[in-house]
Enzyme design. Structure first.
Site, PDB file in Angstrom:
ATOM      1  N   TYR A 232      46.855  26.596  36.978  1.00 25.35           N
ATOM      2  CA  TYR A 232      46.866  27.950  37.438  1.00 25.35           C
ATOM      3  C   TYR A 232      47.836  28.037  38.759  1.00 25.35           C
ATOM      4  CZ  TYR A 232      45.232  32.184  39.740  1.00 25.35           C
ATOM      5  OH  TYR A 232      45.490  33.557  40.365  1.00 25.35           O
TER       6      TYR A 232
ATOM      7  N   LYS B  25      49.266  34.763  38.182  1.00 27.17           N
ATOM      8  CA  LYS B  25      48.737  35.604  36.947  1.00 27.17           C
ATOM      9  C   LYS B  25      49.878  36.188  36.065  1.00 27.17           C
ATOM     10  CE  LYS B  25      45.690  38.099  37.340  1.00 27.17           C
ATOM     11  NZ  LYS B  25      46.535  38.361  38.479  1.00 27.17           N
TER      12      LYS B  25
ATOM     13  N   ASP C 123      55.065  37.824  42.751  1.00 29.12           N
ATOM     14  CA  ASP C 123      53.997  37.658  43.738  1.00 29.12           C
ATOM     15  C   ASP C 123      54.465  36.647  44.810  1.00 29.12           C
ATOM     16  OD1 ASP C 123      51.997  37.136  45.673  1.00 29.12           O
ATOM     17  OD2 ASP C 123      50.382  37.028  44.083  1.00 29.12           O
TER      18      ASP C 123
HETATM   19  P1  13P Z   1      47.560  37.652  41.768  1.00 31.89           P
HETATM   20  O1  13P Z   1      47.833  37.012  40.393  1.00 31.89           O
HETATM   21  O2  13P Z   1      47.501  39.272  41.780  1.00 31.89           O
HETATM   22  O3  13P Z   1      47.980  36.827  42.961  1.00 31.89           O
HETATM   23  O4  13P Z   1      45.701  37.344  41.709  1.00 31.89           O
HETATM   24  C1  13P Z   1      45.335  36.334  41.984  1.00 31.89           C
HETATM   25  C2  13P Z   1      43.688  36.700  41.454  1.00 31.89           C
HETATM   26  O5  13P Z   1      43.223  36.311  40.556  1.00 31.89           O
HETATM   27  C3  13P Z   1      42.838  37.118  42.559  1.00 31.89           C
HETATM   28  O6  13P Z   1      41.410  37.095  42.147  1.00 31.89           O
HETATM   29 MG    MG Z   2      49.666  39.974  41.550  1.00 34.81          MG
HETATM   30 MG    MG Z   3      48.405  36.937  44.751  1.00 33.35          MG
END
Ligand code: 13P
Ligand code: MG
Ligand code: MG
Ligand code: 13P
Length: 364
Positions: free
Chosen positions: A228, A231, A11
């Site tokens: 964090y 993800k 991402d």
């Molecule tokens: P991504 O990991 O897809 O960027 O999502 C982050 C997230 O938790 C949005 O609520």
């Molecule tokens: Mg994502």
């Molecule tokens: Mg994202």
């Protein structure tokens, strides 16, 4: 010469918020891979997206963990981040954890799934792309594809599958692995893979031929960074037919919207909805989590495709189920089991709130 399929994903910025990918980022990925095909580094390449994640699907002859291939992906992500910054996309460079490439993408933030193969006369493969979920989410679908005869008829009725499959499981916290063979060690396997936040299936191997049948990305961003940072939305590659499950058996596990972690702020459980690329735009409470299946036929390493495999009314019931489960879980608001247990949450105010209130706790 064996071929290698490498899927490397990150991402590098969302449009709008975390919901999808800006067309310029996708075009940048496509151009970068096309240049690498022209220069002879890749046999073929295809860039795609699921939600806010960019997936680089690359076919080449340099083996797994090839520095030039990982560098191509890294350079594509860093130059794509410049575009994301120019457009003020959300979380530009979100998954890039290090400042400079040092020979391998692993540990640098992006996720990778790589598989070496001797191409068969017909070589159907499925590339899965996930968003708003986590490494380990392929445990249940892989188990159904490769060990559950109620999913995969071939385990029972096809001689080529009857010897079963072996599963390489990674302990993502202790950084160690074990191989367990099914059907004999099925119950032992389930002890571990039923806990996907800690134990993730990295590879599945056909016991009849020793070939790798499937591979998934098990990279855990939060464990790399210690905080964090995004993800680890996962990818997986699965070979089909012959000694492997049929295409329909590989897709069948997604007729149920399994509950996975990764909904809103990476801190909630939600149903994993199988969708077409057009529907891979998680907007409702930044979800529900999505999975896209791209089908290819390999032809001398060329990626013939993709076909958008979940763009099929056969998955409508799973999508409706996902919406029902999302409605139900959302009603729990900030309560478990919608919210993840404390030690699994990507975001938490607990240390700050606990520190602020520490003097007010009294013995009981
Ligand atoms: P991504 O990991 O897809 O960027 O999502 C982050 C997230 O938790 C949005 O609520
Ligand atoms: Mg994502
Ligand atoms: Mg994202
Ligand atoms: P065909 O007979 O069309 O090759 O199909 C076999 C199969 O695997 C269908 O699931």
């Amino acid at each position: 010469m064996p071929q290698t399929l490498s899927v490397i994903k990150a991402d590098i910025g969302g449009y709008v918020g975390h919901s999808a990918m800006h067309p310029e980022i996708l075009a940048h990925g496509e151009e970068s891979l096309a240049r690498a095909v022209q220069s002879g580094l890749l046999i073929d390449g295809h860039a795609s997206s699921c939600g806010d994640d960019l997936f680089l699907i690359m076919s080449h002859e340099r083996g797994e963990n090839a520095e030039e291939i990982h560098k191509l992906a890294w350079d594509t992500f860093t130059s794509g981040t410049d575009i994301a910054k120019r457009l003020h996309l959300y979380g530009a460079g979100q998954d890039l954890l290090v400042d400079a490439f040092s020979g391998n993408i692993r540990g640098a933030g992006p996720g990778s799934a790589e598989l070496e193969l001797e191409e068969r006369p017909s070589e159907p493969i499925i590339v899965y792309m996930g968003d708003k979920t986590s490494a380990g989410s392929f445990n249940l679908p892989f188990y159904k594809m490769f060990a559950d005869p109620f999913n995969t008829a071939g385990l029972v009725i096809a001689e080529s599958l009857h010897d079963g499959f072996a599963f390489e499981v990674h302990d993502v916290k202790e950084h160690k692995k074990i191989v367990l063979s099914c059907p004999e060690e099925m119950y032992d396997l389930l002890v571990f893979i039923g806990s996907p936040a800690r134990y993730a299936i990295k590879r599945v191997i056909a016991r009849s031929t020793g070939e790798v049948a499937a591979v998934s990305s098990t990279d855990k961003l939060s464990l790399m960074a210690g905080r964090y940072v995004g993800k680890d939305d996962p990818t997986a590659v699965v070979r089909c037919q012959g000694a492997f499950p049929a295409v329909g058996e590989v897709l069948e596990p997604f007729t149920t919207a399994w509950t996975v972690e990764g909904f809103m702020r990476g801190s909630h459980y939600g149903p994993w909805m199988p969708v077409s690329r057009a529907q891979a735009t998680p907007s409702r409470f930044d979800g529900p989590p999505r999975v896209v299946a791209l089908g290819f036929q390999l032809a001398d390493g060329k990626l013939i495709g993709p076909r958008d495999m979940f763009d099929d009314p056969g998955f409508d019931n799973a999508r409706a189920e996902a919406n029902r489960v999302a409605d139900y879980l959302r009603k729990h608001g900030p309560f478990e089991p919608h919210r993840l247990p404390l030690d699994e949450m990507e975001y938490t105010t607990m240390p700050a709130v606990a520190a602020k209130l520490s003097s007010r706790w009294a013995a009981i």
